[in-house]
Design an enzyme around this catalytic site. Structure first.
Site, short mmCIF file in Angstrom:
data_model
loop_
_atom_site.label_atom_id
_atom_site.label_comp_id
_atom_site.label_asym_id
_atom_site.label_seq_id
_atom_site.Cartn_x
_atom_site.Cartn_y
_atom_site.Cartn_z
N THR A 325 0.83 -1.21 0.00
CA THR A 325 0.00 0.00 0.00
C THR A 325 0.86 1.26 0.00
O THR A 325 2.08 1.21 0.22
CB THR A 325 -0.93 0.04 1.24
N CYS A 326 0.19 2.40 -0.19
CA CYS A 326 0.91 3.68 -0.25
C CYS A 326 1.16 4.27 1.14
O CYS A 326 1.66 5.38 1.25
CB CYS A 326 0.11 4.70 -1.06
N ASP A 327 0.77 3.54 2.18
CA ASP A 327 0.97 4.06 3.53
C ASP A 327 2.35 3.66 4.05
O ASP A 327 2.71 2.47 3.98
CB ASP A 327 -0.12 3.48 4.44
N ASN A 365 -6.51 0.36 0.11
CA ASN A 365 -5.86 0.68 -1.17
C ASN A 365 -6.38 -0.17 -2.32
O ASN A 365 -5.75 -0.24 -3.38
CB ASN A 365 -4.33 0.51 -1.10
#
Ligand SMILES: Cc1ncc(COP(=O)(O)O)c(C=O)c1O
Length: 377
Positions: A325-327, A365
Site C-alpha cells: 500500500t501507499c501508507d 488501497n
C-alpha cells in the site's frame, strides 16, 4: 515442503494463504489428548474461514463467537447437521463470549436461548431487557501479565464484585450458569492459569454455598501455539490445568475452554512475492504483495513477529520487507536477514500465520488480500 509451496504458488498465484486441514485436526486432537475433560469451544475470531469451522465441527469442537454474524455462521452450520433424531443443544455448541453485546444483537439471538458472558451491571439490565432467554456466564478479571496480548484491562469483573453481580442476576430473574476468564493470548506465564483457577473456584464455591448452582467453568483461551522451539509448552500447561481443576472444582462442574490461536496458528503458510526492490538509506527494501493491512495485520492487532524465508539461497544482509500500500505504516519488518540478490518475482514464505491474520485483513488501497487455498481437507 518448499517445492510443494512453489508449485502451489505457481498454479494459484500469490499472495497465497495455504490452510492445512491435517494440521488443524492434529492441533484439535493434541488439545483433547492433553485436556480430555475440557470441551474446546474454538474462538472463531482467530480465523473464521468456514472450511476451518467445518473441519473443527467434524472433530467434535464447539465454538466461541463474538458477534451476531459469527453466531449465525455457527448456528447455520449446526442446523445443517441437525436431523430428526439428533438436534444440537445450542449451549453445547456455542458460547457468545463477548461481554459487551449491542442491543440489536441480543434481540436477534433471543429466540435461540443462547449462552452469553457478561461482566457488569449494565449488561445484566441489557440482557434482561433484550434477551431474557439467555443463560449467563460471569467473566472474571484475572492476571494476564506475560501474555502476548493482554485482556484484563478491557474485560472481566473484579473478583471482589462477583458475589454481588451473581446476586443481581438471580434477583433479575435470570440465571448465572458459570464463570469464565481469559489469561491473555499466547500465555507464557502459566501462573496466570493457576491464579485464575483459584479465583474462580473461590467464587464458585461461595456462590454454591448460597444455593446458586453454578456449573460451568470456562477457562478461556490463551493456550500457546508452537511458533518455534522457544514457545511455551502446551503439554506442561495442560498438566497444571488438569491437576488444579481436579483439586479445586466439584466433580459435577463442566469444564470448557475457548482456544483460538492454538487450533489454527500453525495450520497456515503464506507465500508472498517481491513486487519491487529499492535501496533506501543503504538498506534493501523488498516490497511484497501482502502487508500490514492484509495478511500481516497480526503485527498490529496481535503483537505478532512475522518470519520470512526465501526459496532461493544467497549471501544475506539485513533487509526491510514492506507491504504494497501507499501508507508508510505498511512496513512488515525492518530487519530480516535475507538473501540480498533476490529479484522482482522471487517469493517468500511465512509459516505459522493461521491466527489473527486473514481474520483482520482489510481491502485498504483496493488490494484484495491473499487468495485462500485449502489442502488435506
Ligand atoms: C473471549 C475470548 N475467548 C477466546 C479468545 C481466543 O484466545 P486465544 O487465541 O489466545 O486462544 C479470545 C481472543 O481474543 C477472546 O477474546
Amino acid at each position: 515442503m518448499k517445492q510443494e509451496l512453489i508449485k502451489l504458488a505457481e498454479k494459484h498465484g500469490t499472495p497465497l494463504f495455504i490452510i492445512d486441514h491435517d494440521k488443524i485436526r492434529a492441533n484439535y486432537r493434541t488439545f483433547k489428548k492433553h485436556l480430555p475433560n475440557v470441551q474446546a469451544y474454538y474462538a472463531v475470531k482467530a480465523n473464521s474461514n468456514q472450511e476451518i469451522i467445518k473441519t473443527l465441527f467434524a472433530e467434535g469442537a464447539s465454538f466461541d463467537v463474538a458477534s451476531y454474524n459469527e453466531f449465525m455462521q455457527i448456528y447455520n452450520q449446526l442446523k445443517s447437521f441437525d436431523h430428526k433424531d439428533k438436534k444440537f443443544f445450542v449451549w453445547d455448541k456455542i458460547i457468545f463470549s463477548n461481554t459487551i453485546k449491542d442491543r440489536d444483537a441480543l434481540a436477534k439471538i433471543k429466540k435461540y436461548k443462547p449462552l452469553v458472558t457478561f461482566d457488569n451491571t449494565d449488561e445484566i439490565k441489557k440482557i434482561k431487557q433484550h434477551c431474557p432467554t439467555a443463560g449467563l456466564v460471569l467473566r472474571l478479571k484475572v492476571p494476564d501479565t506475560g501474555s502476548q496480548v493482554e485482556m484484563s484491562s478491557k474485560f472481566g469483573a473484579e473478583p471482589g464484585d462477583a458475589a454481588s453481580l451473581i446476586q443481581e442476576v438471580f434477583d433479575a430473574g435470570l440465571v448465572v450458569e458459570g464463570l469464565s476468564f481469559h489469561v491473555g493470548s499466547q500465555c507464557g506465564n502459566f501462573d496466570n492459569y493457576t491464579a485464575a483457577l483459584n479465583i474462580t473456584s473461590d467464587i464458585l464455591n461461595n456462590a454454591r454455598k448460597k444455593g446458586f448452582g453454578l456449573k460451568i467453568v470456562d477457562i478461556g483461551g490463551g493456550f500457546p501455539a508452537k511458533y518455534d522451539a522457544q514457545s511455551p509448552k502446551f503439554g506442561n500447561l495442560a498438566k497444571i490445568i488438569n491437576s488444579e481443576c481436579k483439586r479445586l472444582f466439584p466433580a459435577d462442574v463442566e469444564l470448557i475452554a475457548e482456544p483460538g490461536r492454538f487450533m489454527v496458528a500453525t495450520a497456515a503458510t503464506l507465500v508472498s512475492e517481491i513486487i519491487g526492490k529499492a535501496r533506501r538509506d543503504g538498506k534493501i527494501f523488498y516490497h511484497i504483495n501482502d502487508g500490514v493491512y492484509h495478511t500481516f495485520s497480526g503485527i498490529v492487532y496481535d503483537h505478532w513477529q512475522p518470519n520470512f524465508s526465501a526459496f532461493k539461497k544467497g549471501k544475506t544482509e539485513v533487509c526491510a520487507v514492506v507491504g504494497p500500500t501507499c501508507d508508510s505504516f505498511d512496513k512488515i519488518s525492518l530487519s530480516e536477514n535475507l538473501p540480498a540478490d533476490l529479484q522482482i518475482g522471487d517469493m517468500f514464505y511465512t509459516v505459522n500465520i493461521g491466527a489473527y491474520s486473514t481474520a483482520s485483513s482489510t481491502k485498504f488501497n483496493g488490494f484484495d488480500g491473499a487468495k485462500i487455498l485449502h489442502i488435506n481437507q
